[in-house]
Design an enzyme around this catalytic site. Structure first.
Site, mmCIF file in Angstrom:
data_model
loop_
_atom_site.group_PDB
_atom_site.id
_atom_site.type_symbol
_atom_site.label_atom_id
_atom_site.label_comp_id
_atom_site.label_asym_id
_atom_site.label_seq_id
_atom_site.Cartn_x
_atom_site.Cartn_y
_atom_site.Cartn_z
ATOM 1 N N ARG A 1 -37.004 -14.117 38.088
ATOM 2 C CA ARG A 1 -37.412 -12.720 38.437
ATOM 3 C C ARG A 1 -37.417 -12.475 39.913
ATOM 4 O O ARG A 1 -37.107 -13.500 40.519
ATOM 5 C CB ARG A 1 -38.558 -12.066 37.774
ATOM 6 C CG ARG A 1 -39.695 -13.064 37.508
ATOM 7 C CD ARG A 1 -40.688 -13.291 38.766
ATOM 8 N NE ARG A 1 -40.634 -12.322 39.825
ATOM 9 C CZ ARG A 1 -40.883 -12.048 41.188
ATOM 10 N NH1 ARG A 1 -40.682 -13.426 41.477
ATOM 11 N NH2 ARG A 1 -41.089 -11.190 41.762
ATOM 12 N N GLY A 2 -37.069 -11.373 40.235
ATOM 13 C CA GLY A 2 -36.858 -11.101 41.760
ATOM 14 C C GLY A 2 -35.514 -10.870 42.003
ATOM 15 O O GLY A 2 -34.642 -11.609 41.671
ATOM 16 N N ALA A 3 -35.402 -9.637 42.702
ATOM 17 C CA ALA A 3 -33.922 -9.295 42.777
ATOM 18 C C ALA A 3 -32.794 -10.246 43.012
ATOM 19 O O ALA A 3 -31.918 -10.754 42.703
ATOM 20 C CB ALA A 3 -33.807 -8.102 43.719
ATOM 21 N N ASN B 1 -39.016 -0.710 44.247
ATOM 22 C CA ASN B 1 -39.584 -1.874 44.264
ATOM 23 C C ASN B 1 -40.768 -1.986 43.038
ATOM 24 O O ASN B 1 -40.898 -0.848 42.367
ATOM 25 C CB ASN B 1 -40.169 -2.348 45.666
ATOM 26 C CG ASN B 1 -40.726 -3.803 45.441
ATOM 27 O OD1 ASN B 1 -40.155 -4.501 45.337
ATOM 28 N ND2 ASN B 1 -42.026 -3.985 45.994
ATOM 29 N N LYS B 2 -41.481 -3.106 42.903
ATOM 30 C CA LYS B 2 -42.400 -3.093 41.820
ATOM 31 C C LYS B 2 -43.255 -1.887 41.557
ATOM 32 O O LYS B 2 -43.887 -1.430 42.776
ATOM 33 C CB LYS B 2 -43.092 -4.474 41.980
ATOM 34 C CG LYS B 2 -44.482 -4.584 40.958
ATOM 35 C CD LYS B 2 -43.842 -4.843 39.548
ATOM 36 C CE LYS B 2 -42.529 -5.696 39.190
ATOM 37 N NZ LYS B 2 -41.933 -5.315 38.186
ATOM 38 N N GLN C 1 -47.416 -10.504 38.868
ATOM 39 C CA GLN C 1 -46.796 -11.415 39.734
ATOM 40 C C GLN C 1 -47.401 -11.770 41.002
ATOM 41 O O GLN C 1 -47.337 -12.658 41.704
ATOM 42 C CB GLN C 1 -45.265 -10.938 40.341
ATOM 43 C CG GLN C 1 -44.346 -10.622 38.965
ATOM 44 C CD GLN C 1 -44.311 -9.347 38.136
ATOM 45 O OE1 GLN C 1 -45.496 -8.807 37.972
ATOM 46 N NE2 GLN C 1 -43.456 -8.972 37.848
ATOM 47 N N ASP D 1 -35.864 -3.780 45.268
ATOM 48 C CA ASP D 1 -34.658 -4.147 44.067
ATOM 49 C C ASP D 1 -33.668 -3.357 44.071
ATOM 50 O O ASP D 1 -32.522 -3.864 43.756
ATOM 51 C CB ASP D 1 -35.618 -3.802 42.572
ATOM 52 C CG ASP D 1 -36.754 -4.952 42.445
ATOM 53 O OD1 ASP D 1 -37.835 -4.741 42.724
ATOM 54 O OD2 ASP D 1 -36.182 -6.055 41.749
HETATM 55 O O1 MRU Z 1 -40.051 -7.395 37.905
HETATM 56 P P1 MRU Z 1 -39.944 -8.290 38.877
HETATM 57 O O2 MRU Z 1 -40.853 -9.460 39.086
HETATM 58 O O3 MRU Z 1 -38.457 -8.673 39.030
HETATM 59 O O4 MRU Z 1 -39.922 -7.396 40.150
HETATM 60 C C1 MRU Z 1 -39.703 -7.972 41.542
HETATM 61 C C2 MRU Z 1 -39.752 -7.321 42.621
HETATM 62 O O5 MRU Z 1 -40.202 -6.006 42.582
HETATM 63 C C3 MRU Z 1 -39.769 -7.793 43.884
HETATM 64 O O6 MRU Z 1 -40.568 -7.331 44.856
HETATM 65 C C4 MRU Z 1 -38.182 -7.573 44.244
HETATM 66 O O7 MRU Z 1 -37.420 -7.985 43.462
HETATM 67 C C5 MRU Z 1 -37.973 -8.194 45.758
HETATM 68 S S1 MRU Z 1 -38.073 -9.974 45.627
HETATM 69 C C6 MRU Z 1 -37.435 -10.540 47.068
#
Ligand code: MRU
Length: 349
Positions: free
Chosen positions: A46-48, A247-248, A196, A237
């Site tokens: 996970r994470g963009a 973002n989250k 997270q 994201d």
């Molecule tokens: O649902 P997730 O854990 O994939 O969400 C991730 C986020 O919101 C992060 O802040 C974002 O992807 C940036 S990661 C460098």
């Protein structure tokens, strides 16, 4: 310890299974595309940026697994893989950005032999990973200039090594500041529902010796009121061309609180997270995840079984609440509709 979130190992994709952290550091081996799709959907990866990197390797894996004997048939097989992976999660644009890149390579190499096309696809996936590494370093260099010795910063979710190929976006800024002997203190929001911040951000910051304190999401306001937070840094994201940033879930509340308390609020993201086709954040697709993630916490039921749940995974912070957007090409500020045109011209050939 070096964190290798996504790695191509002997023709397979190796991922850190982030759903098991911080209890267990173990890996998932993706030998087929379905396993990778499920790993993305279930947030094992996970994470963009990490999602984009994994998808790039997914296309290379799809090509490798294809039995096609002609370039035409290989192209058909790979296009199917691309369409399938595009359905894994909707918000992080890095997924679609990486798939688009792989598609372009497929087209540009279609005159080559089957094995030539497979090689070109794997090389592109490797390049996506390498470029993400250097983008992390560049963002960190720009971002760390915003941090003063002794600053206390706040972050949400995980925008660190576990979300990228290197040491992260927002967390990369903290790592860099620390390497410049600027002692900082980090507050990490736990980030309900999937935690997270609690499970991943505290784990990786503690491993690197960064001073981190965990808070429940609802505690951010009181910290700001008590003047304990100097700056806020978050990842993203998908960022629209006017600077609105998804973002989250919970990021928007932090931005509103930051404005009220006059605290600078920065988004840190590589150019692969920008969606210049979108006029504003209104058009960013927001993933809604299953209700069980809210009814339960770490596998344990915490609410009545049948209670209705609303579970958007992301929110959009309007550009006017963002003090600056840190990218690998520099820090962009308002008016974003104007300044981000410069970023676009630098990264879109
Ligand atoms: O649902 P997730 O854990 O994939 O969400 C991730 C986020 O919101 C992060 O802040 C974002 O992807 C940036 S990661 C460098």
């Amino acid at each position: 310890m070096k964190i290798e979130t996504v790695k191509w190992v002997n023709g397979k994709i190796r991922l850190i299974d982030q759903t098991l952290l911080p209890h267990k550091l173990s890996y998932v081996m993706c030998r087929d595309i379905k396993t990778l799709w499920q790993a993305i959907r279930s947030l094992k990866v996970r994470g963009a940026p990490a999602i984009g990197i994994a998808a790039g390797f997914g296309v290379a894996l799809g090509a490798k697994l294809s039995n096609a004997r002609s370039p035409k048939n290989l192209e058909k097989d790979v296009n199917k893989v691309i369409s399938y992976l595009a359905t894994a999660r909707p918000t992080a644009v890095n997924l679609f950005w990486a798939l688009e890149r792989m598609k372009r390579i497929l087209l540009a190499n279609k005159a080559k032999s089957v094995s030539g096309i497979k090689k070109a696809l794997l090389k592109e996936a490797m390049d996506i990973l390498k470029e993400d590494r250097s983008m992390c370093r560049e963002m960190a260099s720009f971002g760390s200039k915003l941090i003063k010795k002794g600053d206390t910063v706040l972050t949400i979710c995980n925008a660190g090594a576990l979300a990228t190929a290197d040491y992260g976006t927002a967390l990369g800024v903290f790592y860099k500041a620390r390497s410049q002997a600027k002692k900082i203190k980090v507050y990490s929001c736990e980030t309900r529902p999937l935690l997270q911040g609690a499970r991943l951000t505290t784990w990786e910051l503690m491993m690197s010796g960064v001073d981190v304190t965990l808070i429940c999401d609802s505690m951010a306001a009181t910290l700001m009121q008590k003047k304990k937070i100097d700056k806020i840094f978050v990842g993203a994201d998908r960022i629209a061309r006017n600077g609105d940033a998804a973002n989250k879930i919970g990021t928007y509340s932090l931005a509103v609180l930051a404005r009220y308390h006059k605290i600078p609020f920065y988004v840190v993201a590589p150019s692969s997270t920008f969606d210049f086709s979108l006029k504003s954040g209104l058009y960013i697709p927001i993933e809604e995840r299953p209700g069980c993630e809210v009814r339960r916490a770490l596998g344990k039921r915490i609410a009545p079984d049948k209670v209705k749940v609303y579970n958007p995974a992301f929110d959009v912070t309007p550009n006017k609440l963002i003090t600056g957007i840190v990218t690998e090409k520099g820090i962009f500020r308002k008016p974003y509709t104007e300044t981000l045109k410069k970023l676009k011209s630098k990264v879109c050939a």
